[in-house]
Design a protein around this motif. Structure first.
Motif, PDB file in Angstrom:
ATOM      1  N   ARG A  36       0.835  -1.208   0.000  1.00 53.02           N
ATOM      2  CA  ARG A  36       0.000   0.000   0.000  1.00 53.02           C
ATOM      3  C   ARG A  36       0.870   1.258   0.000  1.00 53.02           C
ATOM      4  NH1 ARG A  36      -2.974  -3.122   3.800  1.00 53.02           N
ATOM      5  NH2 ARG A  36      -2.385  -1.827   5.570  1.00 53.02           N
ATOM      6  N   LEU A  37       1.982   1.203   0.703  1.00 54.28           N
ATOM      7  CA  LEU A  37       2.885   2.363   0.714  1.00 54.28           C
ATOM      8  C   LEU A  37       3.496   2.594  -0.669  1.00 54.28           C
ATOM      9  CD1 LEU A  37       4.728   1.850   4.126  1.00 54.28           C
ATOM     10  CD2 LEU A  37       3.415   3.870   3.471  1.00 54.28           C
ATOM     11  N   ARG A  39       2.203   1.844  -3.519  1.00 55.78           N
ATOM     12  CA  ARG A  39       1.153   2.428  -4.367  1.00 55.78           C
ATOM     13  C   ARG A  39       0.977   3.921  -4.071  1.00 55.78           C
ATOM     14  NH1 ARG A  39      -3.795  -1.937  -3.890  1.00 55.78           N
ATOM     15  NH2 ARG A  39      -2.893  -3.615  -5.147  1.00 55.78           N
ATOM     16  N   VAL A  40       0.899   4.241  -2.777  1.00 52.32           N
ATOM     17  CA  VAL A  40       0.702   5.649  -2.408  1.00 52.32           C
ATOM     18  C   VAL A  40       1.844   6.502  -2.944  1.00 52.32           C
ATOM     19  CG1 VAL A  40       0.873   7.219  -0.433  1.00 52.32           C
ATOM     20  CG2 VAL A  40      -0.798   5.386  -0.402  1.00 52.32           C
ATOM     21  N   ARG A  42       3.721   5.894  -5.443  1.00 52.37           N
ATOM     22  CA  ARG A  42       3.631   5.949  -6.914  1.00 52.37           C
ATOM     23  C   ARG A  42       2.544   6.939  -7.335  1.00 52.37           C
ATOM     24  NH1 ARG A  42       4.175   0.501  -8.540  1.00 52.37           N
ATOM     25  NH2 ARG A  42       6.388   0.979  -8.600  1.00 52.37           N
ATOM     26  N   GLU A  44       1.666   9.435  -5.779  1.00 52.41           N
ATOM     27  CA  GLU A  44       2.168  10.781  -5.463  1.00 52.41           C
ATOM     28  C   GLU A  44       3.334  11.156  -6.379  1.00 52.41           C
ATOM     29  OE1 GLU A  44       1.285  12.995  -3.052  1.00 52.41           O
ATOM     30  OE2 GLU A  44      -0.058  11.861  -1.752  1.00 52.41           O
ATOM     31  N   ALA A  46       6.295   9.772  -6.784  1.00 50.46           N
ATOM     32  CA  ALA A  46       7.649   9.666  -6.251  1.00 50.46           C
ATOM     33  C   ALA A  46       8.546   8.997  -7.288  1.00 50.46           C
ATOM     34  CB  ALA A  46       7.638   8.837  -4.974  1.00 50.46           C
ATOM     35  N   PRO A  74      -1.059   3.484  10.728  1.00 48.16           N
ATOM     36  CA  PRO A  74      -1.298   4.206   9.465  1.00 48.16           C
ATOM     37  C   PRO A  74      -1.090   5.717   9.606  1.00 48.16           C
ATOM     38  CG  PRO A  74      -2.994   2.560   9.790  1.00 48.16           C
ATOM     39  CD  PRO A  74      -2.197   2.607  11.057  1.00 48.16           C
ATOM     40  N   ALA A  75      -1.589   6.302  10.701  1.00 51.39           N
ATOM     41  CA  ALA A  75      -1.432   7.747  10.899  1.00 51.39           C
ATOM     42  C   ALA A  75       0.046   8.098  11.043  1.00 51.39           C
ATOM     43  CB  ALA A  75      -2.216   8.196  12.125  1.00 51.39           C
ATOM     44  N   LEU A  77       2.625   6.329   9.911  1.00 49.76           N
ATOM     45  CA  LEU A  77       3.287   6.140   8.610  1.00 49.76           C
ATOM     46  C   LEU A  77       2.944   7.263   7.639  1.00 49.76           C
ATOM     47  CD1 LEU A  77       3.026   2.297   7.940  1.00 49.76           C
ATOM     48  CD2 LEU A  77       5.125   3.656   8.053  1.00 49.76           C
ATOM     49  N   ASN A  78       1.730   7.773   7.744  1.00 47.02           N
ATOM     50  CA  ASN A  78       1.344   8.870   6.860  1.00 47.02           C
ATOM     51  C   ASN A  78       2.197  10.102   7.151  1.00 47.02           C
ATOM     52  OD1 ASN A  78      -0.138  10.261   4.899  1.00 47.02           O
ATOM     53  ND2 ASN A  78      -1.561  11.064   6.431  1.00 47.02           N
ATOM     54  N   ALA A  81       5.458   9.400   5.626  1.00 49.25           N
ATOM     55  CA  ALA A  81       5.334   9.496   4.159  1.00 49.25           C
ATOM     56  C   ALA A  81       5.322  10.959   3.720  1.00 49.25           C
ATOM     57  CB  ALA A  81       4.061   8.788   3.696  1.00 49.25           C
ATOM     58  N   ARG A  82       4.582  11.778   4.468  1.00 52.45           N
ATOM     59  CA  ARG A  82       4.499  13.203   4.108  1.00 52.45           C
ATOM     60  C   ARG A  82       5.891  13.829   4.156  1.00 52.45           C
ATOM     61  NH1 ARG A  82       0.497  14.840   7.547  1.00 52.45           N
ATOM     62  NH2 ARG A  82       2.016  15.529   9.079  1.00 52.45           N
ATOM     63  N   LEU A  85       8.030  12.623   1.245  1.00 53.98           N
ATOM     64  CA  LEU A  85       7.627  13.270  -0.006  1.00 53.98           C
ATOM     65  C   LEU A  85       8.129  14.711  -0.056  1.00 53.98           C
ATOM     66  CD1 LEU A  85       4.029  11.781  -0.279  1.00 53.98           C
ATOM     67  CD2 LEU A  85       5.888  11.420  -1.916  1.00 53.98           C
TER      68      LEU A  85
ATOM     69  N   TYR B   8      -7.570  11.907  -6.880  1.00 54.65           N
ATOM     70  CA  TYR B   8      -6.233  11.835  -6.298  1.00 54.65           C
ATOM     71  C   TYR B   8      -5.190  12.415  -7.242  1.00 54.65           C
ATOM     72  CZ  TYR B   8      -2.840   9.973  -2.989  1.00 54.65           C
ATOM     73  OH  TYR B   8      -1.874   9.855  -2.032  1.00 54.65           O
ATOM     74  N   ARG B  18      -5.892  15.781   0.919  1.00 57.02           N
ATOM     75  CA  ARG B  18      -4.984  14.793   0.332  1.00 57.02           C
ATOM     76  C   ARG B  18      -4.329  13.966   1.432  1.00 57.02           C
ATOM     77  NH1 ARG B  18      -2.889  15.043  -4.830  1.00 57.02           N
ATOM     78  NH2 ARG B  18      -1.261  13.541  -5.240  1.00 57.02           N
ATOM     79  N   ARG B  22      -4.575   9.985   1.873  1.00 54.90           N
ATOM     80  CA  ARG B  22      -3.348   9.170   1.883  1.00 54.90           C
ATOM     81  C   ARG B  22      -3.341   8.247   3.096  1.00 54.90           C
ATOM     82  NH1 ARG B  22       0.388  12.645   3.176  1.00 54.90           N
ATOM     83  NH2 ARG B  22       0.553  13.658   1.161  1.00 54.90           N
ATOM     84  N   GLU B  23      -3.770   8.792   4.253  1.00 58.84           N
ATOM     85  CA  GLU B  23      -3.789   7.956   5.464  1.00 58.84           C
ATOM     86  C   GLU B  23      -4.769   6.794   5.310  1.00 58.84           C
ATOM     87  OE1 GLU B  23      -3.944  10.027   9.216  1.00 58.84           O
ATOM     88  OE2 GLU B  23      -4.975   8.336  10.167  1.00 58.84           O
ATOM     89  N   LEU B  25      -5.582   5.406   2.499  1.00 65.35           N
ATOM     90  CA  LEU B  25      -5.002   4.454   1.538  1.00 65.35           C
ATOM     91  C   LEU B  25      -3.914   3.602   2.174  1.00 65.35           C
ATOM     92  CD1 LEU B  25      -4.855   6.780  -1.590  1.00 65.35           C
ATOM     93  CD2 LEU B  25      -6.179   4.660  -1.407  1.00 65.35           C
ATOM     94  N   ILE B  26      -3.263   4.126   3.190  1.00 63.64           N
ATOM     95  CA  ILE B  26      -2.258   3.332   3.906  1.00 63.64           C
ATOM     96  C   ILE B  26      -2.949   2.329   4.832  1.00 63.64           C
ATOM     97  CG2 ILE B  26      -0.422   3.457   5.660  1.00 63.64           C
ATOM     98  CD1 ILE B  26       0.393   6.159   4.424  1.00 63.64           C
ATOM     99  N   ALA B  27      -4.091   2.743   5.393  1.00 64.79           N
ATOM    100  CA  ALA B  27      -4.764   1.904   6.386  1.00 64.79           C
ATOM    101  C   ALA B  27      -5.680   0.848   5.764  1.00 64.79           C
ATOM    102  CB  ALA B  27      -5.581   2.787   7.330  1.00 64.79           C
ATOM    103  N   SER B  32      -7.350   0.885  -1.184  1.00 66.59           N
ATOM    104  CA  SER B  32      -6.146   0.868  -2.026  1.00 66.59           C
ATOM    105  C   SER B  32      -6.389   0.040  -3.287  1.00 66.59           C
ATOM    106  CB  SER B  32      -4.974   0.288  -1.221  1.00 66.59           C
ATOM    107  OG  SER B  32      -3.830   0.177  -2.020  1.00 66.59           O
ATOM    108  N   HIS B  62       0.860  11.115 -15.750  1.00 63.14           N
ATOM    109  CA  HIS B  62       1.057  10.310 -14.529  1.00 63.14           C
ATOM    110  C   HIS B  62       1.985   9.124 -14.818  1.00 63.14           C
ATOM    111  CE1 HIS B  62       0.363   7.647 -11.174  1.00 63.14           C
ATOM    112  NE2 HIS B  62      -0.311   6.795 -11.920  1.00 63.14           N
ATOM    113  N   THR B  66       6.033   8.523 -13.537  1.00 62.34           N
ATOM    114  CA  THR B  66       6.380   7.406 -12.653  1.00 62.34           C
ATOM    115  C   THR B  66       7.028   6.246 -13.418  1.00 62.34           C
ATOM    116  OG1 THR B  66       4.078   6.667 -12.869  1.00 62.34           O
ATOM    117  CG2 THR B  66       4.633   7.920 -10.918  1.00 62.34           C
TER     118      THR B  66
END
Lengths: 197, 218
Positions: A36-37, A39-40, A42, A44, A46, A74-75, A77-78, A81-82, A85, B8, B18, B22-23, B25-27, B32, B62, B66
């Motif tokens: 999931r990370l 994907r996030v 990607r 975004e 990165a 998750p919070a 890690l977010n 992640a922020r 980024l 997104y 956003r 994002r949070e 999508l991580i959880a 996801s 996009h 990437t």
């Protein structure tokens, strides 16, 4: 925080324990979290999503190792992640749509991919190959009905069917990249189809 | 296409919003997967030439940003594999009959050959184009050329009629098929010689919806 901190077997175990008390289940959750990370990162845009996902989980392990109380992974890690980024912000760009439509892939490029696809699918179990092809059959409007019927036929919930199809497609795309000599998505050419490098 | 992927990718300029997404999508594995599924659908629609021009441009940016442009070629290959699979499911008797024709029809029966992908050009109605220069359409000898005729307002219903004309109103190319959602796609039946053309988009009842001006260059 010590600058010499490095991920050890003990700190990795501590990270797994924070994900789930059972180690096997924790390993499954770790893999899913990593996916999931990636994907996030990607989504975004990165430059290197895989390594950023690794970095994020390593930073989480470090915080846990240092005794920090993490109420929501998750919070937490977010937040990491922020920051990651932001750190690579100079390398990223927020998208601006093109003013006209770029050309589709060239015929020779499609032929190469088609040959690679055939090679990859030939090694698959028929059931998996059929599921993949059936899931992505039809245009947008037809797909909804196709997928509902497919889920019924296979005795699956739609979410479970989607989960399987997504993984099969990712597996196929990875196989095709290997077949045509591209081991990672970021290693291929990103030449603009309008001719710009 | 209005979905989470678009949100997104483009319209989510609010950093707080956003951040919240994002949070989640991580959880949330299901969310996801949902977004990934939508991304795949966008890619497949692009490969099928069914994505509105602005969405196609957004997706292209996009994927280019990437390093995933190769996924477009994979999507086209996957679509042609699906076509081949459907064709292989023809009734057995027809299959037997085909054996007798195979010597005559080998070029037709090369079902594994990837479908030719049209080179697509997006055109806007004259009233929307403003002072922008007249768009240029380039004909590619070995691939068909398609025009994505964007609508100014809401999409028409039923069939759309496209007539390609030169300045002296000689019809060069005409088609009738169901109108698209965000635009109508017209694929050229044959390459047009260089020159200036108009494409008239009308309803089957004869109501002219839009006129598109373009130059064909070599």
């Amino acid at each position: 925080m010590s600058p010499k901190w490095a991920l050890t077997a003990e700190s990795f175990d501590r990270l797994l324990a924070a994900l789930h008390p059972d180690r096997a289940e924790a390993a499954v959750r770790y893999e899913a979290l990593h996916e999931r990370l990636v994907r996030v990162f990607r989504w975004e845009h990165a430059v290197d999503p895989e390594s950023l996902a690794d970095d994020a989980l390593t930073r989480l392990a470090r915080r846990l190792d240092e005794g920090e109380s993490v109420l929501s992974i998750p919070a937490f890690l977010n937040g990491i992640a922020r920051n990651l980024l932001k750190e690579e912000g100079a390398r990223r760009q927020r998208l601006q749509p093109l003013t006209d439509v770029p050309a589709p892939p060239s015929e020779s490029e499609v032929e190469h991919h088609h040959a690679a696809l055939e090679t990859c699918l030939a090694t698959w179990e028929p059931a998996k190959r059929d599921l993949l092809l059936a899931y992505y059959q039809g245009d947008q409007s037809a797909r909804i009905l196709n997928r509902q019927k497919l889920a019924t036929d296979l005795g699956l919930e739609l979410n479970a069917l989607r989960n399987r199809a997504l993984r099969l497609r990712e597996r196929l795309e990875t196989c095709i990249r290997k077949q045509i000599g591209r081991d990672t998505p970021s290693s291929n050419s990103t030449t603009d189809r309008k001719g710009k490098p | 296409m209005n979905d989470l992927f678009r949100q997104y990718m483009l319209t989510l300029h609010d950093d707080d919003e956003r951040n919240q997404l994002r949070e989640r999508l991580i959880a949330d594995q299901e969310l996801s997967d949902q977004l990934k599924d939508q991304e795949d659908n966008w890619i497949d629609s692009y490969a099928a030439g069914q994505l509105p021009p602005e969405d196609a441009a957004l997706l292209h940016e996009h994927l280019a940003a990437t390093g995933q442009l190769d996924r477009l070629a994979t999507a086209v290959a996957l679509a042609s594999a699906k076509s081949a699979k459907r064709r292989s499911a023809m009734p057995f008797a027809i299959g037997i009959a085909a054996v007798f024709l195979i010597g005559l029809a080998i070029p037709i029966l090369r079902t594994r050959e990837p479908e030719r992908v049209a080179v697509t050009f997006a055109l806007h109605p004259g009233t929307l184009r403003g002072a922008a220069e007249i768009p240029k359409v380039t004909m590619t000898p070995d691939r068909p050329t398609a025009l994505q005729l964007t609508y100014q307002d809401t999409a028409p219903t039923g069939d759309c009629v496209v007539a390609i004309k030169t300045a002296d109103s000689v019809i060069k190319d005409e088609s009738r098929k169901p109108c698209g959602n965000g635009f109508h796609t017209h694929t050229m039946t044959a390459p047009l010689p260089p020159g200036r053309y108009t494409a008239d988009l009308s309803t089957t009842g004869g109501e002219l919806l839009h006129t598109y001006l373009f130059d064909v260059s070599k």
